[in-house]
Design a protein around this motif. Structure first.
Motif, PDB file in Angstrom:
ATOM      1  N   GLY A  34      46.836  42.382  29.063  1.00 25.94           N
ATOM      2  CA  GLY A  34      45.604  42.206  29.832  1.00 25.94           C
ATOM      3  C   GLY A  34      44.779  40.996  29.445  1.00 25.94           C
ATOM      4  O   GLY A  34      43.754  40.724  30.068  1.00 25.94           O
ATOM      5  N   THR A  35      45.211  40.262  28.444  1.00 28.30           N
ATOM      6  CA  THR A  35      44.382  39.142  27.972  1.00 28.30           C
ATOM      7  C   THR A  35      44.711  37.825  28.672  1.00 28.30           C
ATOM      8  O   THR A  35      43.936  36.877  28.560  1.00 28.30           O
ATOM      9  N   SER A  36      45.812  37.765  29.403  1.00 29.37           N
ATOM     10  CA  SER A  36      46.236  36.488  29.978  1.00 29.37           C
ATOM     11  C   SER A  36      46.265  36.534  31.500  1.00 29.37           C
ATOM     12  O   SER A  36      47.000  37.339  32.098  1.00 29.37           O
ATOM     13  N   LEU A  37      45.471  35.671  32.128  1.00 28.91           N
ATOM     14  CA  LEU A  37      45.495  35.608  33.588  1.00 28.91           C
ATOM     15  C   LEU A  37      46.867  35.191  34.124  1.00 28.91           C
ATOM     16  O   LEU A  37      47.392  35.865  35.016  1.00 28.91           O
ATOM     17  N   PRO A  38      47.452  34.105  33.611  1.00 26.41           N
ATOM     18  CA  PRO A  38      48.749  33.715  34.177  1.00 26.41           C
ATOM     19  C   PRO A  38      49.803  34.818  34.067  1.00 26.41           C
ATOM     20  O   PRO A  38      50.573  35.053  35.009  1.00 26.41           O
ATOM     21  N   PHE A  39      49.804  35.511  32.948  1.00 24.43           N
ATOM     22  CA  PHE A  39      50.818  36.559  32.796  1.00 24.43           C
ATOM     23  C   PHE A  39      50.544  37.728  33.737  1.00 24.43           C
ATOM     24  O   PHE A  39      51.464  38.318  34.313  1.00 24.43           O
ATOM     25  N   MET A  40      49.265  38.067  33.915  1.00 27.54           N
ATOM     26  CA  MET A  40      48.938  39.134  34.858  1.00 27.54           C
ATOM     27  C   MET A  40      49.274  38.728  36.299  1.00 27.54           C
ATOM     28  O   MET A  40      49.739  39.543  37.100  1.00 27.54           O
ATOM     29  N   GLN A  41      49.031  37.467  36.601  1.00 20.72           N
ATOM     30  CA  GLN A  41      49.396  36.980  37.940  1.00 20.72           C
ATOM     31  C   GLN A  41      50.878  37.199  38.198  1.00 20.72           C
ATOM     32  O   GLN A  41      51.291  37.709  39.235  1.00 20.72           O
ATOM     33  N   GLU A  42      51.667  36.823  37.215  1.00 14.89           N
ATOM     34  CA  GLU A  42      53.115  36.904  37.381  1.00 14.89           C
ATOM     35  C   GLU A  42      53.588  38.358  37.439  1.00 14.89           C
ATOM     36  O   GLU A  42      54.333  38.757  38.332  1.00 14.89           O
ATOM     37  N   GLN A  43      53.110  39.132  36.454  1.00 17.01           N
ATOM     38  CA  GLN A  43      53.660  40.483  36.300  1.00 17.01           C
ATOM     39  C   GLN A  43      53.104  41.481  37.316  1.00 17.01           C
ATOM     40  O   GLN A  43      53.797  42.422  37.704  1.00 17.01           O
ATOM     41  N   LEU A  44      51.861  41.269  37.722  1.00 20.44           N
ATOM     42  CA  LEU A  44      51.223  42.266  38.589  1.00 20.44           C
ATOM     43  C   LEU A  44      50.959  41.729  39.994  1.00 20.44           C
ATOM     44  O   LEU A  44      51.498  42.233  40.984  1.00 20.44           O
ATOM     45  N   LEU A  45      50.147  40.679  40.072  1.00 17.79           N
ATOM     46  CA  LEU A  45      49.631  40.264  41.383  1.00 17.79           C
ATOM     47  C   LEU A  45      50.720  39.666  42.264  1.00 17.79           C
ATOM     48  O   LEU A  45      50.834  39.999  43.451  1.00 17.79           O
ATOM     49  N   ALA A  66      54.069  39.854  41.711  1.00 18.58           N
ATOM     50  CA  ALA A  66      55.227  40.754  41.831  1.00 18.58           C
ATOM     51  C   ALA A  66      55.005  41.825  42.886  1.00 18.58           C
ATOM     52  O   ALA A  66      55.939  42.245  43.569  1.00 18.58           O
ATOM     53  N   ASN A  67      53.775  42.276  43.029  1.00 13.97           N
ATOM     54  CA  ASN A  67      53.490  43.348  43.990  1.00 13.97           C
ATOM     55  C   ASN A  67      52.855  42.835  45.275  1.00 13.97           C
ATOM     56  O   ASN A  67      52.505  43.625  46.143  1.00 13.97           O
ATOM     57  N   ASN A  68      52.682  41.529  45.342  1.00 10.88           N
ATOM     58  CA  ASN A  68      52.068  40.958  46.529  1.00 10.88           C
ATOM     59  C   ASN A  68      50.665  41.513  46.778  1.00 10.88           C
ATOM     60  O   ASN A  68      50.306  41.873  47.904  1.00 10.88           O
ATOM     61  N   HIS A  69      49.877  41.621  45.709  1.00  9.63           N
ATOM     62  CA  HIS A  69      48.494  42.090  45.835  1.00  9.63           C
ATOM     63  C   HIS A  69      47.711  41.196  46.793  1.00  9.63           C
ATOM     64  O   HIS A  69      47.772  39.981  46.681  1.00  9.63           O
ATOM     65  N   GLU A  70      46.962  41.802  47.690  1.00 16.62           N
ATOM     66  CA  GLU A  70      45.988  41.010  48.426  1.00 16.62           C
ATOM     67  C   GLU A  70      44.749  40.810  47.545  1.00 16.62           C
ATOM     68  O   GLU A  70      44.273  39.690  47.389  1.00 16.62           O
ATOM     69  N   PHE A  71      44.262  41.921  46.979  1.00 12.53           N
ATOM     70  CA  PHE A  71      43.118  41.844  46.065  1.00 12.53           C
ATOM     71  C   PHE A  71      43.330  42.794  44.888  1.00 12.53           C
ATOM     72  O   PHE A  71      44.038  43.803  44.996  1.00 12.53           O
ATOM     73  N   GLY A  72      42.692  42.441  43.806  1.00 14.11           N
ATOM     74  CA  GLY A  72      42.679  43.331  42.647  1.00 14.11           C
ATOM     75  C   GLY A  72      41.272  43.386  42.087  1.00 14.11           C
ATOM     76  O   GLY A  72      40.568  42.376  42.062  1.00 14.11           O
TER      77      GLY A  72
END
Lengths: 367, 367
Positions: free
Chosen positions: B79-90, B92-98
């Protein structure tokens, strides 16, 4: 068994055998004196000792915590007179059996100190209950009161009165002790030895979030959450695996939270069971096979709503009717249940589920 | 909005607009230093101050509280890294918003003393959140952290950052404060002024029965009971009548308790409303019209079980999908929902209910 004088009534519910699983008889301290030795008696008689009370609310119902019409004819508090309870509750509703669960005071297991006094009060209460209620009305069955904080003495008290034929459960208050803790397991062992079930009823459960809420309606709305906490404690501390004949009656918390709790505990068990390897049964199966729930306070609901809840629980055999007499939110057998339920369902809820739950209750037609 | 590189995926859920209502970004104390003035910074830097923690449990999941695979590539906590969260969560799941809801530490409103430090931490956290997350990814929306114990300062902080276009709610922890208390109402007033909703998430809610249970599985099973207490407090203290545009998002408590709670609160309201005459709406209507619930932790269930719950609630428009990334019990959008739900239901749960709930989220196709 005394003669019932209302057999001619046409009330629909009177055709079912009614076993009322939550009746609050109440003692006046002075009525305990014949059963209470010294020095204990003098603390009440001379020092006006009363059990600690914490709940800050003025009970908001018009007559306080009790039905206004349940005050005895000579002006004493509701629940203090056997003849008046016989007339107003047992005879009027054609009760087959009623189970006494005591009032909030004394609640020896809830005392936060002076456990020797608590132990003495529990014994006096049990003797009073046996002599003044259980031995005087064949319909009434009782609860063994103990001071559970002193486990060894609590076990002695269960040994002392637990074999009385009218004692059918050990009563534990829901307050600030989580009863699954192994420290208290000798109580369950002693109960099991005497074919006694465990009955749990809230006393003054610590307020949600550790503080009292501002209003009685908040506190009263959240009572069931303290019941959920006890069920969770009992299950994950492995009580039901350790004592295979023990069952738990949850009293005056209703049952409408049970579908949620079954699903929640099962999922948590699937996810986290490695933490509690002594638990070998799915929580919902433990609830179905080892617990029951008294109905009051039963929310008003339709037959359809009732059936949805039963579908979610997978059984209606864990629901036992109760009136909660003489409290302000008393549930009348004639009014509380949803309209239109089938005969076999009503037969189970009004009596047969409780009869099956308590092994010391007489079989049907056995009295 | 950055380019998504996985649009060609055939995953079924990717056809829905996904609004994830519970993502836990995490700050390292040293990352707050640029935003934290003196003397506060030196208490952390020189005195190694950390927020008080009480929970006695070793988190039982293998990697502790987080997904093992969510640790960042350079070994920092999940949870500390934006780039890693972008890759792993946003991505990968095609988030519109989080929607960012923070981690447990710091949780300024949960501090039991030194409220000035709590106030400073809340401000630093908000600035860090805006600069390091909200301004760097158009998909991310945030929560205003406050030190609610100091109401006047909390209101100032809402005034300071509440109009940021990416701030959509004020976050209150569920701990030992019942938020319906009028003392805190200026916070709701300020939130309403800025079109901010209230988000509530448990921090370390006081253990059921006022004590910690023996096992994490007990505590974790009972989290929803602390959510029930807050809803009850907010409703009966009249918050929703007083602030007609305010809404409440209950985060990470799931929603399977809602049918029980609706029925329970309605009945209590019918019985005891004379105690709280400022409440004019049936509690279940308030829940339906003024609250929403994030799904995680969503119990595994069939379509039929889902539909029974929706039938009992009378609506599915209060359920908002959440992953709870990066916690150990993360719910994958591809796996968590019951199989076979209709397209329009999934569209509501995955995104449209949240879009309707938060007025500051862009309308569909508006980005």
């Amino acid at each position: 068994m005394q003669t019932l004088n209302n057999e001619a009534t046409t009330d629909q519910t009177k055709k079912y055998s009614l076993i009322d699983t939550d009746i609050h008889e109440r003692v006046m301290y002075e009525d305990l004196f014949p059963y209470l030795g010294q020095p204990w008696r003098r603390y009440i008689e001379d020092c006006h000792w009363q059990q600690e009370k914490h709940m800050p609310f003025t009970q908001p119902a018009v007559a306080g915590v009790d039905r206004a019409d349940a005050k005895t004819p000579d002006g004493k508090p509701a629940g203090t007179s056997l003849p008046f309870m016989q007339e107003q509750l047992l005879d009027a509703n054609n009760h087959e059996f009623g189970i006494l669960t005591g009032a909030l005071d004394p609640s020896p297991s809830s005392m936060h100190g002076w456990y020797e006094m608590a132990t003495a009060l529990a014994s006096a209460y049990n003797d009073w209950q046996i002599n003044e209620w259980l031995d005087k009305d064949s319909r009434l069955y009782g609860s063994v009161h103990i001071a559970a904080q002193e486990v060894a003495n609590a076990v002695k008290e269960i040994e002392r009165v637990g074999s009385h034929p009218k004692m059918i459960q050990v009563l534990l208050p829901i307050d600030d002790i989580a009863w699954g803790d192994p420290y208290y397991h000798p109580i369950f062992e002693a109960a099991e030895r005497h074919d006694l079930m465990i009955g749990m009823h809230h006393n003054e459960p610590p307020a949600p979030l550790g503080k009292w809420p501002r209003y009685f309606i908040e506190w009263h709305s959240l009572i069931a959450t303290s019941h959920m906490a006890q069920i969770t404690s009992m299950i994950f501390n492995g009580v039901f695996e350790k004592y295979p004949n023990l069952k738990l009656m949850m009293i005056e918390g209703g049952f409408t939270y049970v579908p949620f709790l079954m699903k929640k505990l099962d999922q948590q068990f699937k996810d986290l069971r490695h933490e509690v390897p002594w638990v070998t049964t799915m929580p919902s199966d433990t609830i179905k096979n080892r617990m029951a729930f008294t109905t009051q306070p039963l929310e008003e609901m339709s037959k359809k709503e009732w059936n949805l809840l039963v579908e979610q629980m997978g059984t209606d055999e864990i629901i036992c009717f109760s009136t909660d007499y003489p409290h302000w939110d008393y549930d009348s057998p004639d009014e509380a249940m949803p309209k239109g339920l089938e005969d076999d369902v009503l037969e189970r809820i009004y009596g047969e589920n409780a009869r099956k739950f308590y092994p010391k209750l007489p079989a049907r037609g056995d009295v």
